[in-house]
Design a protein around this motif. Structure first.
Motif, PDB file in Angstrom:
ATOM      1  N   THR A  80     -94.614  73.361  16.196  1.00 33.38           N
ATOM      2  CA  THR A  80     -94.907  73.683  17.598  1.00 33.38           C
ATOM      3  C   THR A  80     -94.042  74.818  18.150  1.00 33.38           C
ATOM      4  O   THR A  80     -94.250  75.247  19.276  1.00 33.38           O
ATOM      5  CB  THR A  80     -94.670  72.450  18.490  1.00 33.38           C
ATOM      6  N   LYS A  81     -93.089  75.259  17.373  1.00 31.57           N
ATOM      7  CA  LYS A  81     -92.072  76.224  17.825  1.00 31.57           C
ATOM      8  C   LYS A  81     -91.263  75.674  18.989  1.00 31.57           C
ATOM      9  O   LYS A  81     -90.756  76.431  19.823  1.00 31.57           O
ATOM     10  CB  LYS A  81     -92.711  77.572  18.187  1.00 31.57           C
ATOM     11  N   ALA A  95     -88.277  70.744  25.169  1.00 26.55           N
ATOM     12  CA  ALA A  95     -88.872  69.404  25.293  1.00 26.55           C
ATOM     13  C   ALA A  95     -90.314  69.469  25.791  1.00 26.55           C
ATOM     14  O   ALA A  95     -91.073  68.513  25.633  1.00 26.55           O
ATOM     15  CB  ALA A  95     -88.035  68.549  26.235  1.00 26.55           C
ATOM     16  N   ASN A  96     -90.692  70.588  26.392  1.00 24.76           N
ATOM     17  CA  ASN A  96     -92.072  70.707  26.886  1.00 24.76           C
ATOM     18  C   ASN A  96     -93.061  71.076  25.784  1.00 24.76           C
ATOM     19  O   ASN A  96     -94.269  71.025  25.998  1.00 24.76           O
ATOM     20  CB  ASN A  96     -92.146  71.757  28.002  1.00 24.76           C
ATOM     21  N   ARG A  97     -92.549  71.488  24.628  1.00 29.06           N
ATOM     22  CA  ARG A  97     -93.437  71.836  23.521  1.00 29.06           C
ATOM     23  C   ARG A  97     -93.436  70.780  22.411  1.00 29.06           C
ATOM     24  O   ARG A  97     -94.423  70.611  21.713  1.00 29.06           O
ATOM     25  CB  ARG A  97     -93.024  73.188  22.896  1.00 29.06           C
ATOM     26  N   CYS A  98     -92.304  70.092  22.270  1.00 28.37           N
ATOM     27  CA  CYS A  98     -92.146  69.121  21.175  1.00 28.37           C
ATOM     28  C   CYS A  98     -93.169  67.994  21.302  1.00 28.37           C
ATOM     29  O   CYS A  98     -93.374  67.460  22.392  1.00 28.37           O
ATOM     30  CB  CYS A  98     -90.730  68.547  21.204  1.00 28.37           C
ATOM     31  N   PHE A  99     -93.830  67.645  20.178  1.00 21.32           N
ATOM     32  CA  PHE A  99     -94.758  66.507  20.225  1.00 21.32           C
ATOM     33  C   PHE A  99     -94.282  65.335  19.354  1.00 21.32           C
ATOM     34  O   PHE A  99     -95.040  64.411  19.091  1.00 21.32           O
ATOM     35  CB  PHE A  99     -96.212  66.895  19.975  1.00 21.32           C
ATOM     36  N   GLY A 100     -93.026  65.409  18.939  1.00 28.06           N
ATOM     37  CA  GLY A 100     -92.418  64.256  18.281  1.00 28.06           C
ATOM     38  C   GLY A 100     -92.938  63.946  16.896  1.00 28.06           C
ATOM     39  O   GLY A 100     -93.037  62.783  16.521  1.00 28.06           O
ATOM     40  N   CYS A 101     -93.208  64.986  16.082  1.00 29.08           N
ATOM     41  CA  CYS A 101     -93.684  64.723  14.716  1.00 29.08           C
ATOM     42  C   CYS A 101     -92.532  64.339  13.797  1.00 29.08           C
ATOM     43  O   CYS A 101     -92.748  63.803  12.715  1.00 29.08           O
ATOM     44  CB  CYS A 101     -94.438  65.926  14.158  1.00 29.08           C
ATOM     45  N   THR A 119     -88.320  60.204  26.597  1.00 32.73           N
ATOM     46  CA  THR A 119     -89.121  61.426  26.688  1.00 32.73           C
ATOM     47  C   THR A 119     -90.047  61.579  25.488  1.00 32.73           C
ATOM     48  O   THR A 119     -90.970  62.375  25.505  1.00 32.73           O
ATOM     49  CB  THR A 119     -88.213  62.671  26.764  1.00 32.73           C
ATOM     50  N   LYS A 120     -89.768  60.806  24.428  1.00 33.06           N
ATOM     51  CA  LYS A 120     -90.525  60.854  23.174  1.00 33.06           C
ATOM     52  C   LYS A 120     -90.507  62.259  22.556  1.00 33.06           C
ATOM     53  O   LYS A 120     -91.491  62.717  21.965  1.00 33.06           O
ATOM     54  CB  LYS A 120     -91.953  60.373  23.375  1.00 33.06           C
TER      55      LYS A 120
ATOM     56  N   HIS B  58     -99.208  59.321  14.535  1.00 32.24           N
ATOM     57  CA  HIS B  58     -97.834  59.550  14.096  1.00 32.24           C
ATOM     58  C   HIS B  58     -97.039  60.296  15.172  1.00 32.24           C
ATOM     59  O   HIS B  58     -95.815  60.159  15.261  1.00 32.24           O
ATOM     60  CB  HIS B  58     -97.846  60.364  12.793  1.00 32.24           C
ATOM     61  N   LYS B  60     -95.365  61.354  18.620  1.00 34.57           N
ATOM     62  CA  LYS B  60     -94.846  60.620  19.784  1.00 34.57           C
ATOM     63  C   LYS B  60     -95.533  61.095  21.063  1.00 34.57           C
ATOM     64  O   LYS B  60     -95.650  60.352  22.014  1.00 34.57           O
ATOM     65  CB  LYS B  60     -93.334  60.849  19.897  1.00 34.57           C
ATOM     66  N   ARG B  61     -95.968  62.356  21.079  1.00 35.58           N
ATOM     67  CA  ARG B  61     -96.680  62.902  22.245  1.00 35.58           C
ATOM     68  C   ARG B  61     -97.996  63.515  21.752  1.00 35.58           C
ATOM     69  O   ARG B  61     -98.145  64.739  21.676  1.00 35.58           O
ATOM     70  CB  ARG B  61     -95.824  63.989  22.932  1.00 35.58           C
ATOM     71  N   ARG B  64    -100.044  66.564  23.060  1.00 34.10           N
ATOM     72  CA  ARG B  64     -99.624  67.949  22.800  1.00 34.10           C
ATOM     73  C   ARG B  64    -100.043  68.412  21.401  1.00 34.10           C
ATOM     74  O   ARG B  64     -99.464  69.353  20.859  1.00 34.10           O
ATOM     75  CB  ARG B  64     -98.097  68.053  22.930  1.00 34.10           C
ATOM     76  N   ASN B  67    -100.279  72.050  20.210  1.00 35.54           N
ATOM     77  CA  ASN B  67     -99.074  72.860  19.965  1.00 35.54           C
ATOM     78  C   ASN B  67     -98.837  73.056  18.470  1.00 35.54           C
ATOM     79  O   ASN B  67     -98.030  73.891  18.064  1.00 35.54           O
ATOM     80  CB  ASN B  67     -97.832  72.187  20.575  1.00 35.54           C
ATOM     81  N   SER B  70     -98.693  76.591  16.335  1.00 34.19           N
ATOM     82  CA  SER B  70     -97.798  77.653  16.818  1.00 34.19           C
ATOM     83  C   SER B  70     -96.989  78.386  15.758  1.00 34.19           C
ATOM     84  O   SER B  70     -96.689  79.564  15.929  1.00 34.19           O
ATOM     85  CB  SER B  70     -96.829  77.065  17.853  1.00 34.19           C
TER      86      SER B  70
END
Lengths: 203, 280
Positions: A80-81, A95-101, A119-120, B58, B60-61, B64, B67, B70
């Motif tokens: 996600t960069k 934190a606004n880009r992270c999707f928690g992979c 915030t996950k 898998h 958490k968000r 998104r 994204n 990217s």
């Protein structure tokens, strides 16, 4: 500390000879950055004691945190960069880009990252960039009771950090440099209590 | 390392589905097998969709998800970028002969789909190769992703042949058997390698907490599929082929659980027999 932002490369030196394992840096970090309960952006761990008392005992404290690598594996794998590096060499997470992979957590060899359950998203040491911008020391370095942490511009030969590194050339140690991450956090080896470590790296 | 079930489900589905398409494509070229590729494509597309949904769990968000496109340097982004093209290619394969006919271009459509399927599996395999996890830091990982896909895909092709009453050449069944045997041999080699991968990581699959998973894999992922395929050499039985496929898929899942469990992080100071601790 240098204010020339175009050439600054922030780094930190931790003198393992001076660290007493008091955890003040860990607490200061949590307070300064409002780190979630149960999470730590830095922790002081202990190696040992191992060996035979009194002459062959090895023990040292090891503050562990993000190494703000010049070539971070977390940035390479992040799809996600969200993880990026500032021009000053500080590795941060948006934190606004992270999707928690969690791939960055898997890829980091330094156990520096964790998922915030609220915030996950992934978080880690930010080297207190908000304080660096004001020419202040990060909370850990400011609080350190023994002064074992020195922060500064690695590119500036006149900076305190460069001077400390120059004066202790025989004690430089970066963790797992063979991975090519080029950590900006340099440890100074303990003069006593880490004989196995020193021997294994030919010191 | 923690077991990530959504990733296990998604990678198993992807390997079985994509492996089936690739194997069917290769079998058509090598053995002249006249398998209806649109039926195979439906199977692949369905499994790819299940895998895609599982992989979103898998995150958490998951909101998104977009994204993920990217970072071109990340194998996960590469995988995400291939997915829509692969989905469209598979959809064309499904509809070819049902809604429209592409005629002589069928071979091009099938080839492009097979190449995209292979590229997808390669990206997935490469995503797991990382220096911080010594057990994963080996080309074995990519090889195993491809071989498990071929193993399950080969058995799936046998299922298609038997269920659709298409004669499966003996050479095809033999090649499925050989693929399975090579895959199992490589998996055993990976397990042997795990016993000493450096950086203080040494995993004996016969010790706890790996023992149950490893034994489960030996039974489900090695013994039963091999017996099933060997039986298919003797007599045509859809039930035996379907059971073999289910056991192979279960075996891949068990293998992936072991794969995650064994992915311990490098020790910070591997030169010490003990690890760093927080017991102050």
């Amino acid at each position: 500390m240098s204010t020339n932002t175009t050439t600054v490369h922030y780094g930190m030196v931790i003198d393992l000879d001076k660290c007493t394992g008091c955890q003040a840096c860990s607490v200061a970090c949590k307070m300064e950055n409002n780190v979630e309960l149960g999470l730590f952006w830095l922790r002081v761990k202990r190696m040992g004691p191992i060996g035979k008392y009194p002459d062959d005992v090895e023990m040292f404290y090891f503050p562990n945190q993000c190494m703000h690598c010049a070539e971070p594996s977390c940035i390479k794998v992040c799809p996600t960069k969200a993880t990026y590096k500032t021009e000053e060499g500080v590795v941060l997470v948006d934190a606004n880009r992270c999707f928690g992979c969690e791939y960055c957590i898997w890829a980091c060899p330094y156990e520096a990252r964790s998922v915030n359950p609220k915030t996950k998203t992934v978080e880690k040491c930010i080297l207190c960039v908000h304080k660096l911008e004001k020419n202040e020391k990060p909370a850990c370095a400011y609080t350190c009771t023994t002064g074992c942490r020195i922060i500064g511009d690695l590119n500036d030969p006149k900076s305190e950090i460069s001077q400390v590194l120059k004066n202790n050339e025989d004690r430089h140690f970066t963790i797992h440099s063979e991975f090519g991450n080029e950590p900006s956090l340099v440890y100074l080896l303990p003069r006593k209590g880490a004989e196995t470590l020193c021997k294994s790296i030919g010191r | 390392m923690q077991i990530h079930w959504p990733l296990i489900i998604s990678t198993v589905c992807q390997r079985v589905g994509l492996g089936a398409f690739i194997f069917a494509y290769v079998a058509s070229a090598l053995f002249g097998l006249e398998l209806p590729m649109n039926v195979v494509a439906i199977f692949t597309l369905a499994l790819l969709a299940i895998g895609g949904v599982a992989s979103i769990f898998h995150l958490k968000r998951p909101q998104r998800f977009f994204n993920a496109f990217s970072n071109m340097g990340s194998h996960l982004t590469q995988e995400a970028l291939i997915t829509p093209f692969l989905g469209i290619a598979l959809l064309v394969c499904v509809l070819n002969g049902l809604i429209f006919e592409v005629g002589s271009a069928t071979i091009i459509v099938d080839t492009v789909t097979a190449v995209l399927a292979l590229a997808f599996l390669v990206c997935t395999g490469l995503a797991y190769q990382m220096g911080s996890r010594p057990a994963w830091n080996t080309p074995f990982v990519l090889a195993l992703f491809l071989l498990t896909a071929l193993e399950a895909g080969g058995i799936a092709v046998l299922v298609f042949c038997f269920v659709l009453n298409i004669t499966a050449p003996l050479l095809l069944i033999a090649s499925v058997l050989v693929c399975t045997a090579i895959c199992i041999t490589t998996q055993i080699a990976y397990v042997i390698r795990m016993r000493g991968v450096g950086y203080g990581v040494a995993i004996n699959a016969f010790d706890n907490p790996y023992r149950f998973t490893f034994v489960f894999w030996i039974i489900s992922g090695a013994a039963l599929p091999l017996i099933g395929i060997a039986l298919c050499l003797v007599f045509v039985s859809s039930l035996v082929a379907i059971c073999s496929l289910l056991f192979a898929a279960l075996g891949i899942a068990a293998w992936t659980v072991l794969f995650f469990k064994g992915a311990l992080k490098v020790k910070m100071f591997p030169m010490y027999s003990v690890d760093l601790n927080l017991d102050m």
